[in-house]
Each structure stands twice: as structure tokens, then as C-alpha cells.
Design an enzyme around this catalytic site. Sequence first.
Site, PDB file in Angstrom:
ATOM      1  N   GLU A 248      21.785  15.259  25.657  1.00 12.91           N
ATOM      2  CA  GLU A 248      21.541  16.697  25.793  1.00 12.91           C
ATOM      3  C   GLU A 248      22.263  17.374  24.648  1.00 12.91           C
ATOM      4  O   GLU A 248      23.477  17.203  24.495  1.00 12.91           O
ATOM      5  CB  GLU A 248      22.039  17.206  27.145  1.00 12.91           C
ATOM      6  CG  GLU A 248      21.166  16.789  28.319  1.00 12.91           C
ATOM      7  CD  GLU A 248      19.742  17.295  28.233  1.00 12.91           C
ATOM      8  OE1 GLU A 248      19.508  18.361  27.617  1.00 12.91           O
ATOM      9  OE2 GLU A 248      18.840  16.614  28.761  1.00 12.91           O
ATOM     10  N   CYS A 282      25.663  25.654  26.704  1.00 12.77           N
ATOM     11  CA  CYS A 282      24.470  25.151  26.005  1.00 12.77           C
ATOM     12  C   CYS A 282      23.272  26.020  26.346  1.00 12.77           C
ATOM     13  O   CYS A 282      22.348  26.139  25.562  1.00 12.77           O
ATOM     14  CB  CYS A 282      24.211  23.707  26.391  1.00 12.77           C
ATOM     15  SG  CYS A 282      24.229  23.452  28.158  1.00 12.77           S
TER      16      CYS A 282
HETATM   17  P1  NAP Z   1      30.508  17.593  19.942  1.00  9.11           P
HETATM   18  O1  NAP Z   1      31.433  18.042  18.895  1.00  9.11           O
HETATM   19  O2  NAP Z   1      29.223  16.982  19.566  1.00  9.11           O
HETATM   20  O3  NAP Z   1      31.337  16.548  20.862  1.00  9.11           O
HETATM   21  C1  NAP Z   1      30.775  15.980  22.016  1.00  9.11           C
HETATM   22  C2  NAP Z   1      31.501  14.681  22.327  1.00  9.11           C
HETATM   23  O4  NAP Z   1      31.190  13.720  21.312  1.00  9.11           O
HETATM   24  C3  NAP Z   1      33.018  14.804  22.340  1.00  9.11           C
HETATM   25  O5  NAP Z   1      33.542  13.948  23.324  1.00  9.11           O
HETATM   26  C4  NAP Z   1      33.380  14.318  20.957  1.00  9.11           C
HETATM   27  O6  NAP Z   1      34.702  13.849  20.843  1.00  9.11           O
HETATM   28  C5  NAP Z   1      32.402  13.185  20.790  1.00  9.11           C
HETATM   29  N1  NAP Z   1      32.172  12.762  19.422  1.00  9.11           N
HETATM   30  C6  NAP Z   1      32.422  13.440  18.265  1.00  9.11           C
HETATM   31  N2  NAP Z   1      32.059  12.685  17.207  1.00  9.11           N
HETATM   32  C7  NAP Z   1      31.565  11.531  17.695  1.00  9.11           C
HETATM   33  C8  NAP Z   1      31.015  10.364  17.110  1.00  9.11           C
HETATM   34  N3  NAP Z   1      30.879  10.228  15.790  1.00  9.11           N
HETATM   35  N4  NAP Z   1      30.602   9.372  17.921  1.00  9.11           N
HETATM   36  C9  NAP Z   1      30.696   9.482  19.261  1.00  9.11           C
HETATM   37  N5  NAP Z   1      31.205  10.557  19.874  1.00  9.11           N
HETATM   38  C10 NAP Z   1      31.631  11.576  19.109  1.00  9.11           C
HETATM   39  O7  NAP Z   1      30.176  18.786  20.952  1.00  9.11           O
HETATM   40  P2  NAP Z   1      31.195  19.849  21.555  1.00  9.11           P
HETATM   41  O8  NAP Z   1      31.713  20.689  20.451  1.00  9.11           O
HETATM   42  O9  NAP Z   1      32.159  19.186  22.461  1.00  9.11           O
HETATM   43  O10 NAP Z   1      30.218  20.685  22.505  1.00  9.11           O
HETATM   44  C11 NAP Z   1      29.420  21.748  22.040  1.00  9.11           C
HETATM   45  C12 NAP Z   1      28.013  21.280  21.777  1.00  9.11           C
HETATM   46  O11 NAP Z   1      27.487  20.645  22.932  1.00  9.11           O
HETATM   47  C13 NAP Z   1      27.045  22.407  21.481  1.00  9.11           C
HETATM   48  O12 NAP Z   1      26.179  22.015  20.445  1.00  9.11           O
HETATM   49  C14 NAP Z   1      26.261  22.566  22.788  1.00  9.11           C
HETATM   50  O13 NAP Z   1      24.979  23.114  22.658  1.00  9.11           O
HETATM   51  C15 NAP Z   1      26.193  21.169  23.251  1.00  9.11           C
HETATM   52  N6  NAP Z   1      25.975  21.117  24.692  1.00  9.11           N
HETATM   53  C16 NAP Z   1      24.724  20.808  25.158  1.00  9.11           C
HETATM   54  C17 NAP Z   1      24.479  20.787  26.521  1.00  9.11           C
HETATM   55  C18 NAP Z   1      23.128  20.442  27.065  1.00  9.11           C
HETATM   56  O14 NAP Z   1      23.026  20.145  28.243  1.00  9.11           O
HETATM   57  N7  NAP Z   1      22.080  20.472  26.257  1.00  9.11           N
HETATM   58  C19 NAP Z   1      25.510  21.071  27.413  1.00  9.11           C
HETATM   59  C20 NAP Z   1      26.765  21.396  26.903  1.00  9.11           C
HETATM   60  C21 NAP Z   1      26.985  21.407  25.546  1.00  9.11           C
HETATM   61  P3  NAP Z   1      35.860  14.824  20.267  1.00  9.11           P
HETATM   62  O15 NAP Z   1      35.977  15.922  21.222  1.00  9.11           O
HETATM   63  O16 NAP Z   1      37.036  13.946  20.266  1.00  9.11           O
HETATM   64  O17 NAP Z   1      35.411  15.270  18.903  1.00  9.11           O
END
Ligand code: NAP
Length: 480
Positions: A248, A282
Site C-alpha cells: 500500500e 495516506c
Molecule cells: P517509508 O519511508 O516508505 O517507510 C515505510 C517503512 O519502510 C519503514 O518501516 C521504513 O523504515 C522502511 N524502509 C525504508 N527504506 C526501506 C528499504 N530500502 N527496504 C525496506 N524497508 C525500508 O514511509 P513512511 O515515511 O513511514 O510513511 C509515509 C508513506 O506511507 C506515505 O507515502 C504514505 O502515503 C504511505 N502510506 C500509505 C498507506 C496506504 O495504505 N496506502 C498507509 C499509510 C502510509 P525506516 O522507518 O527505518 O526508514
Amino acid sequence: MPEDLQLLIDGEWRDGSGPLLRSVNPAHPHETVAEGATATGAEVERAVTAAAAAADGWRRTPHHDRGAILARAAVALRTEADAFGVELSREEGKLAAEGIGEVRRAAQILDFFAAEANREAGELYASPRAGESIVVSRHPVGVVGVVTPFNFPIAIPAWKIAPALSYGNTVVWKPASVVPLLAQRLARALTDAGLPDGVLNLVVGAGSLGQAIVEHPLVDAVTFTGSTTVGRSLIAACGAVAKPIQAELGGKNAAIVLADADLPAAIDDVVAGAFRASGQRCTATSRLIVQADVADQVMEGIRARIESMVLGDPTTAGTDVGPVITGDARDSIAAAVRAAGSGTRLLTAGDLLPDIDAGHYVRPTLVEVSDTRDPLWTDEIFGPVLAVTRVPDADTALRLANDSPFGLSCALFTSDLAVTLHAMAELRVGVLHINSETGGADPHVPFGGTKASAFGPKEQGRAARDFFTSMRTVYLQGRR
Ligand code: NAP
Ligand code: MG
């Protein structure tokens, strides 16, 4: 005193051997909420091995017994909802009431998936051959890697982990680094409820640990929520080895307000959709498409509401908007607003970055956009920024709503049934709200996006089965 962070590996809560991680309060960045050592690659390895070793025992545990553990954890979360909700607010920055609501939501999700044990578990088909029946049964996929974002620190993990466990999978989970405490609270509730060793493993640390989980050959499937960039890299990694992944991703959700809508109600909902949780949902409303006849009235209504909002500590009564998650997030949101092109018009006043106790605050902002190619209109900002544009009629509004690479959620405010039915057929989104804001997801119905907002089967409700189980078709011939 900061809370202690630990890892959960093979049923044992232990200190990590990696670098120290501190989660801080985004309203008071000098205040540490929780701290502890992160996991190393070797600890990820042990967590995955433990999950793989626990898989057979858990899969053979009766579904009702698995469900009973989830139900007990739900009771614990409800009992602690106020305390955990305030911790959530201190760690993530959403209002305390929203934090408490989110903990209760996590409990509801656990209950829903606990009750899955009571529902039909497969299908029985007639056979074209005498004496035969065909049974389609559901089976766990094995070890599930779970990687979760910061913005719903307990609800999103719950809606991945609860179905994973209920359907008999074991889990290795890496939460977002900025919200490790709430991850620990959920994992503790489950282990205290009697989850056997190794069935759920929690590793806290940087994104690279998430990547190690995803790429591990003993991990059978991956469920991820987060940014489109990270999600796509994980989808590619899984694709290379044909590993199922559910992702997602980002959004740029539109609200459409037509002239025949109940305007005061629409204004309330657009404001809630855009600015609740500082726009870090999101499903947050980030594009507003308003019919020209009522555009000035709607924009003025929203502007007035924004002016009256109180920014401040999210655990203080009377606060309407808390901080965003980090200083980097604040800076990138501000940069996006400041980079807006010449065709844009800022409709709100005041300091974009107010100085309140050195917290990471961004003032709720409304910007009128005339060129819908402006990045403010096209790109996810993930903060309290609402871009608005005027359209002549409903058809143009629907076309513009669809004119985005994303397709998570959309809200349509109208009293016209024909337009509503047309929108239900035409809007390419995973979630559509008629006369309510873009946010909000009930646990018993499917949730997820379309287009660049998602990949793979839906989450929540019975739809979750499609990802967390694999089907087996059994030809059952009894005659010979
Ligand atoms: P993010 O930066 O993509 O991080 C998400 C998760 O992935 C975190 O646990 C992060 O760890 C980890 N991660 C980062 N780099 C990685 C890699 N190379 N390999 C594997 N895992 C990795 O997202 P966020 O800033 O936490 O959340 C905001 C985003 O989530 C927004 O784009 C939002 O739209 C999206 N979102 C979507 C939904 C939906 O249902 N569509 C719901 C909620 C949020 P770290 O924290 O340690 O970097
Ligand atoms: Mg991030």
C-alpha cells in the site's frame, strides 16, 4: 524517563546489538520517548529462522486457539488504550484523542481476525465425475515479512499482523524507526496473550533491515505499507524471485465539492480530511476540486476554519493540529509549498513554520492552483497542505480527479444521484466516499488503492484472506 526498547526474537525480549535508536517527541524534539539498541543483520537472520521454525506448529494450532490469542491481546489493548494512545501521540504527533482511537481500532482489528475462525474456511464444488467432490481449502503462506510506516503506528501493523497470525502464518516485523514504542506495545500485547515463541518477531532498526527481511529466502511473502519509492524497490526485489508482495503506497487524494452539495458539511469534512493528523494519512485530502459557482464560498469557509485552528502539543486539550513527524518532513513540506509555480495563490496567512517549543510544526495551508501540472497538485506532500482548483462542471471534476498516477481514495460531495452513480463507475480509486471525507477505513471491509497507490491483494476484511492464505484445490474421489 524514556521507555526501554527491545527486540522480540524467538519469544525472547532482548536488547539489540546494533546502533542506539531514540524515538523523540515531534512536539518537543529534545524529549526522548523511547530508546534502545537496534537489530543487526545477524539478529534479522535469527528472527527469520525463528519464524520459519515456528511455522509448522502454528499452522497446525487450531484456528480457534489462534483466534483466542488475538482476542486476549485485543482486551489488553482496550484496557491500556488511554495510556498507549497518549504514548502514540507523544511518539508520532497526532492528537491524543486520535492516538487513543487508533489503539482501540487496533483492538477492533484483532477481534475481527480472531472471529475469522468462526467463518467458512473454504469451498466445496460439485464434480463432473461420479463419486467425487472438489474442495478448495485455504492454507497459510508461511513466514510473512511485515514492514510498516510511521503514520499509523499500531493500526496498520495490526491490520497486517492480525490476519497473518489468524490464518496461521508466522511473522517477522520491522516497524518504522520513528515509532518503535508503539510497535513494542502491540508485540507485547500479543506475546502476553500467549503467542508461542517465534510466531511473531519484532526487529527494530533502519530500512536496510526491512530490505534484509524482504529478500530473505525463508520469507515466503511480504506485506508493506509506505512510500511509493520504497514500495516499488521492494516490489522489484520480490518480483525477481516471484515472491508475493502486498504493498500500500502513496496517494494524492481528491475531494470534489459540487454546487449542489451541503456546503457547510462538505467544508467540515474537507478540513478534517486535509488536516487531521497534520495531513499525514495516506487517505488525506490533498487536492480539492470545487465547482466554480461555489468555489469562493468553499475556499473562504476552509480558510476561516484554518485561521481558527490551534497548533500545539497534541496531548494538550484544545489543540487542533499537532506537529509533523520529523524536522526533515517539515522542511520538505515547506519546500514543496515554496516551490509552487507562479500560477498558484496562497490563501492562508501566518508563518508556514511557526516556532512552538522547537517542535516540527507546519501551519495548515490552502493554496489555489490554476495549472494542474504544478507539483503541488501532482505530487504527494504528506503534510497539512491542501491544493484547490476550480472546475466548471461535474464531468470535468471527475476527469481531473482521475488525472493522477495515484488512486487511493476520493471524496465526492453532491446531492445528485445520477452524478453519484456516474462517479461510482468512473472514479479509479480503491476507496470512494460519497459525502464524507477521504480518510477512514472500517476493519471489516476491504481497504487499499489502485494504480500507483497499491500492488497486490487488498487489506482488511475478508479480502485479507487473498493475500495471507494460499488456496489448494483437492479432487476428492471416494468411489475407488
Ligand atoms: P517509508 O519511508 O516508505 O517507510 C515505510 C517503512 O519502510 C519503514 O518501516 C521504513 O523504515 C522502511 N524502509 C525504508 N527504506 C526501506 C528499504 N530500502 N527496504 C525496506 N524497508 C525500508 O514511509 P513512511 O515515511 O513511514 O510513511 C509515509 C508513506 O506511507 C506515505 O507515502 C504514505 O502515503 C504511505 N502510506 C500509505 C498507506 C496506504 O495504505 N496506502 C498507509 C499509510 C502510509 P525506516 O522507518 O527505518 O526508514
Ligand atoms: Mg520515511
